[in-house]
Design an enzyme around this catalytic site. Structure first.
Site, PDB file in Angstrom:
ATOM      1  N   GLN A 257      74.463  11.801 -19.075  1.00 18.57           N
ATOM      2  CA  GLN A 257      75.632  13.452 -18.301  1.00 18.57           C
ATOM      3  C   GLN A 257      76.730  12.251 -17.804  1.00 18.57           C
ATOM      4  OE1 GLN A 257      74.849  16.142 -18.575  1.00 18.57           O
ATOM      5  NE2 GLN A 257      72.674  15.937 -19.361  1.00 18.57           N
ATOM      6  N   HIS A 260      78.979  12.428 -20.679  1.00 18.70           N
ATOM      7  CA  HIS A 260      80.188  13.223 -21.291  1.00 18.70           C
ATOM      8  C   HIS A 260      81.791  13.292 -20.961  1.00 18.70           C
ATOM      9  CE1 HIS A 260      77.432  16.397 -22.992  1.00 18.70           C
ATOM     10  NE2 HIS A 260      76.510  16.306 -22.582  1.00 18.70           N
ATOM     11  N   GLU A 325      74.092  22.177 -12.500  1.00 17.13           N
ATOM     12  CA  GLU A 325      74.039  22.450 -13.639  1.00 17.13           C
ATOM     13  C   GLU A 325      72.702  22.405 -14.472  1.00 17.13           C
ATOM     14  OE1 GLU A 325      76.121  21.833 -17.935  1.00 17.13           O
ATOM     15  OE2 GLU A 325      75.824  20.714 -16.815  1.00 17.13           O
ATOM     16  N   HIS A 326      71.850  21.220 -14.023  1.00 11.43           N
ATOM     17  CA  HIS A 326      70.787  20.978 -14.608  1.00 11.43           C
ATOM     18  C   HIS A 326      69.959  20.079 -13.533  1.00 11.43           C
ATOM     19  CE1 HIS A 326      73.597  20.303 -17.586  1.00 11.43           C
ATOM     20  NE2 HIS A 326      72.567  20.632 -18.896  1.00 11.43           N
ATOM     21  N   ASP A 359      69.803  20.124 -24.310  1.00 10.79           N
ATOM     22  CA  ASP A 359      70.928  19.741 -24.761  1.00 10.79           C
ATOM     23  C   ASP A 359      70.838  20.310 -26.427  1.00 10.79           C
ATOM     24  OD1 ASP A 359      72.748  19.055 -22.643  1.00 10.79           O
ATOM     25  OD2 ASP A 359      72.423  17.115 -23.146  1.00 10.79           O
ATOM     26  N   HIS A 418      85.432  67.781  -7.050  1.00 13.56           N
ATOM     27  CA  HIS A 418      83.947  67.612  -7.056  1.00 13.56           C
ATOM     28  C   HIS A 418      83.516  68.661  -6.816  1.00 13.56           C
ATOM     29  CE1 HIS A 418      85.913  63.391  -7.634  1.00 13.56           C
ATOM     30  NE2 HIS A 418      85.075  62.871  -8.376  1.00 13.56           N
TER      31      HIS A 418
END
Length: 429
Positions: A257, A260, A325-326, A359, A418
């Site tokens: 990770q 990235h 996220e993970h 992934d 109404h």
């Protein structure tokens, strides 16, 4: 990689300070706002000017669309074995997302009342595919296949001018999925054109796909004109591990990770100081072997943290607070922890389930909430491309039975018009 000892107290305030993300620069916000406004006013003319300015590419409206023959030509440059692997991954992704399909439904409420929910796919979706070092064929699969399974009729792809020439496997992914409406535009200007429409670029109803801070900023600014998937930030992984997991495996998953992005969040959570020390050593040894070691090193130094906690239960509480996220649970018996994780984009359970299988290959979309937004956002999937429409059928009997209550409700809110809408029907029911 910083080590933070939380064994004495699980101090969430300290954790929040450590994980605070950088705010979007005002300069980026202002630049993107100008681009969006300009595309809205001048359309293709502005789009061509920004492409020349930012991508150094002489674009004309006639050159914007990449023909199907050109896509095939670019795809021909892809490695045959990798194209076959793409096909296997696409099959897994499609099979997973087919399980997410839901049917419209209705039920009978008595007295001629029928209520229900109708699910219909959006008509046009736009997918942004980055260029350069961030051009990933896996992102084509993960964004487009859920839309296709949902039944989206028109999928429009935008990508920077040279990305298909430079990344033939991206072109191969487009060809594999029969995505043939592709435009060679990138950046914030591409997002603006999809949201506002131009003479050449069709206006879509939802925009998905990764991108740099300018792309994400543009998605945020056009939200409301169109829907978006989410505001994606740098990748994140939190690994909960016990002593049974090889420190080399843990280090490899953290670095996967970290490579990235320099801003990637990489976090280890454990209750063993010996394991923490071993992983620390492994991370720094393995860094030397990475092609993208310069990027990964910055992420590890600036964003890498090992949290040492008192117990598995504290690890669960910390994970749910961070909402990564993970989440990887690399334990001999992972279920106690994994079953209690509520806030995560994706959970990878067991020592043989690293984030990397998600992934590329497992099946669930890798488009996941970042920046701790897994507390309220979900992974991209088929439901994101479906609209829900309420269905209401009422009869004269129902108005006779419930009309007076509805009138009184409306009058209580000061909306006599109404109430009259019901009154005129009661007298005819």
């Amino acid at each position: 990689m910083r080590i933070v000892d939380l064994t004495a107290e699980l101090n969430f305030r300290e954790v929040d300070v450590l994980l605070a993300s950088d705010e979007m620069e005002e300069r980026v916000e202002n630049t993107v706002r100008e681009i969006v406004d300009d595309i809205r006013r001048r359309g293709d003319e502005a789009l061509c000017e920004y492409t020349k300015r930012f991508d150094e590419f002489d674009l004309t409206p006639e050159l914007m669309r990449v023909s199907e023959e050109q896509i095939d030509g670019y795809a021909a440059g892809a490695d045959d074995e990798l194209v076959e692997i793409l096909g296997h991954a696409a099959k897994n992704i499609r099979e997973f997302h087919e399980q997410q399909m839901q049917d419209s439904w209705e039920y009978y409420g008595g007295d001629g009342i029928r209520l229900g929910l109708r699910l219909t796919p959006i008509e046009r979706a736009g997918i942004y595919i980055p260029g350069g070092k961030a051009a990933y064929p896996s992102s084509v699969l993960m964004n487009a296949i859920p839309a296709q399974v949902a039944g989206v009729e028109r999928i429009v792809v935008v990508t920077p001018p040279r990305s298909l020439e430079e990344n033939p496997l991206v072109a191969a992914a487009l060809k594999l999925l029969k995505l043939n409406e592709v435009y060679r535009i990138g950046g914030a200007q591409a997002i603006a054109s999809l949201a506002c429409g131009t003479a050449t670029i069709p206006r879509v109803q939802k925009i998905v796909g990764p991108g740099n801070q300018y792309v994400q900023c543009a998605k945020r600014q056009v939200y409301g004109i169109v829907d978006i998937d989410m505001l994606a930030g740098p990748s994140e992984v939190a690994i909960v591990a016990d002593e049974t997991c090889d420190p080399a495996w843990i280090a490899a998953d953290l670095l996967a990770q970290a490579e990235h992005d320099e801003m990637a969040g990489v976090w280890l959570i454990c209750w063993s100081r010996e394991l923490a020390a071993s992983v620390f050593d492994e991370v720094h040894m393995q860094l030397e072997t990475l092609d993208r070691s310069a990027i990964a090193r910055v992420a590890v130094v600036n964003k890498g943290i090992t949290f040492i906690v008192e117990s598995e239960d504290d690890a669960i509480d910390l994970i749910n607070h961070i909402a990564p996220e993970h989440v990887e649970v690399l334990m001999a018996e992972p279920d106690h922890v994994s079953d209690k994780v509520r806030n995560a984009g994706a959970i990878f359970i067991g020592r043989y389930a690293p984030t990397v299988v998600g992934d590329y290959f497992a099946g669930p979309s890798h488009v996941l909430p970042t920046n701790r937004t897994a507390r309220f956002f979900s992974p991209l999937g088929v439901p994101d491309f479906l609209k829900r429409t309420s269905i209401i059928r009422y009869s004269g009997r129902a108005i006779e039975r419930f009309g007076e209550m509805i009138e009184k409700f409306a009058i209580a809110e000061g909306l006599t018009g109404h109430a009259k809408s019901i009154t005129v029907r009661r007298h005819k029911a």
